[in-house]
Motif scaffolding. Structure first.
Motif, short mmCIF file in Angstrom:
data_model
loop_
_atom_site.label_atom_id
_atom_site.label_comp_id
_atom_site.label_asym_id
_atom_site.label_seq_id
_atom_site.Cartn_x
_atom_site.Cartn_y
_atom_site.Cartn_z
N PRO A 59 2.51 9.06 -8.69
CA PRO A 59 2.84 9.68 -7.40
C PRO A 59 3.69 8.71 -6.57
CG PRO A 59 0.51 9.93 -7.87
CD PRO A 59 1.07 9.00 -8.91
N GLN A 60 4.48 9.24 -5.63
CA GLN A 60 5.44 8.45 -4.87
C GLN A 60 4.80 7.26 -4.16
OE1 GLN A 60 8.86 8.85 -4.91
NE2 GLN A 60 8.80 6.86 -3.91
N VAL A 61 3.65 7.43 -3.54
CA VAL A 61 3.05 6.32 -2.79
C VAL A 61 2.70 5.15 -3.73
CG1 VAL A 61 0.66 7.18 -2.88
CG2 VAL A 61 1.38 5.71 -1.00
N TYR A 62 2.29 5.44 -4.95
CA TYR A 62 1.99 4.38 -5.91
C TYR A 62 3.28 3.68 -6.36
CZ TYR A 62 -2.82 5.99 -6.14
OH TYR A 62 -4.11 6.32 -5.82
N ARG A 63 4.35 4.46 -6.51
CA ARG A 63 5.64 3.86 -6.85
C ARG A 63 6.10 2.91 -5.75
NH1 ARG A 63 9.19 9.05 -8.25
NH2 ARG A 63 7.41 10.23 -8.92
N ASP A 64 5.93 3.35 -4.50
CA ASP A 64 6.31 2.50 -3.37
C ASP A 64 5.52 1.20 -3.38
OD1 ASP A 64 8.02 4.54 -2.60
OD2 ASP A 64 6.70 5.29 -1.01
N ILE A 65 4.23 1.29 -3.64
CA ILE A 65 3.38 0.09 -3.68
C ILE A 65 3.85 -0.84 -4.79
CG2 ILE A 65 1.05 -0.73 -4.22
CD1 ILE A 65 0.01 1.79 -2.72
N LEU A 66 4.10 -0.29 -5.98
CA LEU A 66 4.56 -1.11 -7.09
C LEU A 66 5.89 -1.79 -6.77
CD1 LEU A 66 3.67 1.00 -10.25
CD2 LEU A 66 2.64 -1.14 -9.52
N GLU A 67 6.77 -1.09 -6.10
CA GLU A 67 8.07 -1.67 -5.75
C GLU A 67 7.90 -2.84 -4.78
OE1 GLU A 67 12.26 -0.37 -3.65
OE2 GLU A 67 10.97 1.18 -4.49
N VAL A 68 7.04 -2.69 -3.79
CA VAL A 68 6.80 -3.77 -2.83
C VAL A 68 6.20 -4.98 -3.54
CG1 VAL A 68 5.42 -4.47 -0.83
CG2 VAL A 68 6.61 -2.28 -0.82
N VAL A 69 5.23 -4.75 -4.41
CA VAL A 69 4.60 -5.86 -5.14
C VAL A 69 5.62 -6.54 -6.04
CG1 VAL A 69 2.82 -6.47 -6.83
CG2 VAL A 69 2.28 -4.86 -5.00
N ALA A 70 6.45 -5.76 -6.72
CA ALA A 70 7.46 -6.33 -7.63
C ALA A 70 8.52 -7.13 -6.87
CB ALA A 70 8.12 -5.22 -8.44
N ASP A 71 8.87 -6.69 -5.68
CA ASP A 71 9.91 -7.37 -4.90
C ASP A 71 9.40 -8.61 -4.16
OD1 ASP A 71 11.70 -5.48 -5.74
OD2 ASP A 71 11.65 -4.31 -3.88
N ALA A 72 8.09 -8.77 -4.08
CA ALA A 72 7.50 -9.90 -3.35
C ALA A 72 7.71 -11.19 -4.16
CB ALA A 72 6.02 -9.67 -3.11
N PRO A 73 7.90 -12.32 -3.46
CA PRO A 73 8.11 -13.59 -4.16
C PRO A 73 6.84 -14.12 -4.84
CG PRO A 73 8.07 -13.94 -1.79
CD PRO A 73 8.01 -12.46 -2.00
N GLY A 74 5.68 -13.62 -4.46
CA GLY A 74 4.43 -14.06 -5.05
C GLY A 74 3.36 -13.00 -4.84
N PRO A 75 2.10 -13.37 -5.03
CA PRO A 75 1.01 -12.41 -4.82
C PRO A 75 1.00 -11.89 -3.38
CG PRO A 75 0.20 -14.39 -5.90
CD PRO A 75 1.60 -14.68 -5.47
N VAL A 76 0.64 -10.62 -3.22
CA VAL A 76 0.60 -10.02 -1.89
C VAL A 76 -0.76 -9.37 -1.63
CG1 VAL A 76 3.07 -9.60 -1.64
CG2 VAL A 76 1.67 -7.90 -2.76
N ARG A 77 -1.08 -9.26 -0.36
CA ARG A 77 -2.32 -8.62 0.09
C ARG A 77 -2.01 -7.20 0.56
NH1 ARG A 77 -6.47 -12.01 0.74
NH2 ARG A 77 -6.05 -14.23 0.82
N ALA A 78 -3.03 -6.37 0.63
CA ALA A 78 -2.87 -4.99 1.08
C ALA A 78 -2.27 -4.93 2.48
CB ALA A 78 -4.21 -4.26 1.05
N LYS A 79 -2.70 -5.83 3.37
CA LYS A 79 -2.19 -5.77 4.74
C LYS A 79 -0.71 -6.14 4.83
CE LYS A 79 -3.82 -10.34 6.21
NZ LYS A 79 -4.70 -11.02 7.13
N GLN A 80 -0.18 -6.83 3.81
CA GLN A 80 1.25 -7.12 3.78
C GLN A 80 2.05 -5.93 3.24
OE1 GLN A 80 0.60 -10.56 1.25
NE2 GLN A 80 1.47 -11.90 2.84
N ILE A 81 1.42 -5.12 2.43
CA ILE A 81 2.10 -3.98 1.80
C ILE A 81 2.21 -2.80 2.75
CG2 ILE A 81 1.89 -2.27 -0.06
CD1 ILE A 81 0.62 -4.52 -1.75
N VAL A 82 1.16 -2.57 3.54
CA VAL A 82 1.09 -1.38 4.40
C VAL A 82 2.34 -1.18 5.26
CG1 VAL A 82 -0.17 -0.38 6.34
CG2 VAL A 82 -1.41 -1.19 4.35
N PRO A 83 2.79 -2.18 6.02
CA PRO A 83 3.98 -1.92 6.84
C PRO A 83 5.25 -1.71 6.01
CG PRO A 83 3.22 -4.19 7.14
CD PRO A 83 2.23 -3.49 6.29
#
Length: 179
Positions: free
Chosen positions: A106-130
């Protein structure tokens, strides 16, 4: 100025009017409360009935699925034709398998995966939300954390440190939104 008895009578009349007004409001609210209770009871009965019908239907559908499957020559009409039906038990986030792309999610999961993939390192949920366009509220963060955990369970993400998410599989090629 009038006498004490006249003043008391005037106050008594005002109090009587106030009591009558409140009694009228109480009667109106009581009627509204009765209607709300009836509506609540109808919804409760409906929910219980639907749950019972679904509980009865699911085993029948599973056992009779192949026997009831229409052939190419049989028409596929349904009593529910044109009505929106929700499928029970569908897995919206499948387990990751080699060669599987994010388009199955689903689109929201794709968006989450894209944010995690684009991050320079590990990310937290509160960094992904905005970054996925949601307000940084506790409910939205917890909902996103739940989705992240689901993606970890299904093999799409890794969580080496609790609460820190990284891609489980390196991306091949360019991200879909890159130029």
């Amino acid at each position: 100025m009038g006498s004490l008895f006249e003043e008391l009578e005037a106050r008594e009349a005002a109090a009587r009017l106030r009591v009558e007004g409140l009694e009228a409001e109480l009667a109106e609210l009581s009627g509204k409360l009765d209607l709300a209770r009836e509506s609540l009871e109808r919804l409760r009965i409906t929910r219980e009935t639907v749950a019972a019908v679904l509980a009865e239907m699911i085993p029948e559908k599973a056992a009779a699925f192949d026997a009831d499957r229409p052939t190419a020559s049989e028409p596929t009409t349904s009593a529910y034709a044109g009505a929106e039906r929700h499928v029970v038990g569908v897995l919206t986030v499948p387990k990751w398998q080699p060669g599987m792309g994010v388009e199955v999610l689903p689109q929201v999961y794709r968006d989450i995966l894209e944010v995690v993939a684009d991050a320079p390192g590990p990310v937290r949920a509160k960094q992904i939300v905005p970054r996925i366009g949601l307000p940084a509220e506790t409910g939205k963060i917890e909902g996103t954390r739940s989705k992240l955990k689901r993606l970890v369970e299904r093999g799409w993400l890794d969580e080496d440190t609790p609460g820190m998410f990284t891609p489980a599989h390196p991306r091949t090629g360019k991200p879909p939104n890159s130029r």
